[in-house]
Motif scaffolding. Structure first.
Motif: not given
Length: 118
Positions: A64-72
């Protein structure tokens, strides 16, 4: 050989935030996709989010839009930022990594416990 080590799990109050990290080592040149799954007690393991080497992302509807994934920049560390956490987010969170092919081996971390509770 690829090894994945998660960190950042723990206890957080409802409405709080948490950032998980997963560091990959070994034959990381073979990795395309990295991401996170989670498994709550008595439930099936479910996808949270994935991110490719090209930084294309995919999120499960359930978050529901509460998580964000990222990568270095090096591509060997993936992060999961969770905000406005709810008790329903309580689960063991597992990092994974996979190559380009559908039949490439999938690597899994040992998991990190996230507990959202007052």
């Amino acid at each position: 050989q690829v090894q994945l080590v998660e960190s950042g799990g723990g206890l957080v109050q409802p409405g709080g935030s948490l950032r998980l990290s997963c560091a990959a080592s070994g034959s990381i040149y073979s990795i395309n996709t990295m991401g996170w799954y989670r498994q709550a007690p008595g439930k099936q393991r479910e996808l949270v989010a994935t991110i490719t080497r090209g930084r294309s992302t995919n999120y499960a509807d359930s978050i529901q839009g509460r998580f964000t994934i990222s990568r270095d920049n090096a591509g060997d560390t993936v992060y999961l930022q969770g905000n406005i956490l709810k008790p329903e987010d309580t689960a063991v969170y597992y990092c994974y990594a996979k190559g380009d092919s559908m039949f490439s081996k999938t690597y899994w971390g040992q998991g990190t416990q996230v507990t959202v509770s007052s």
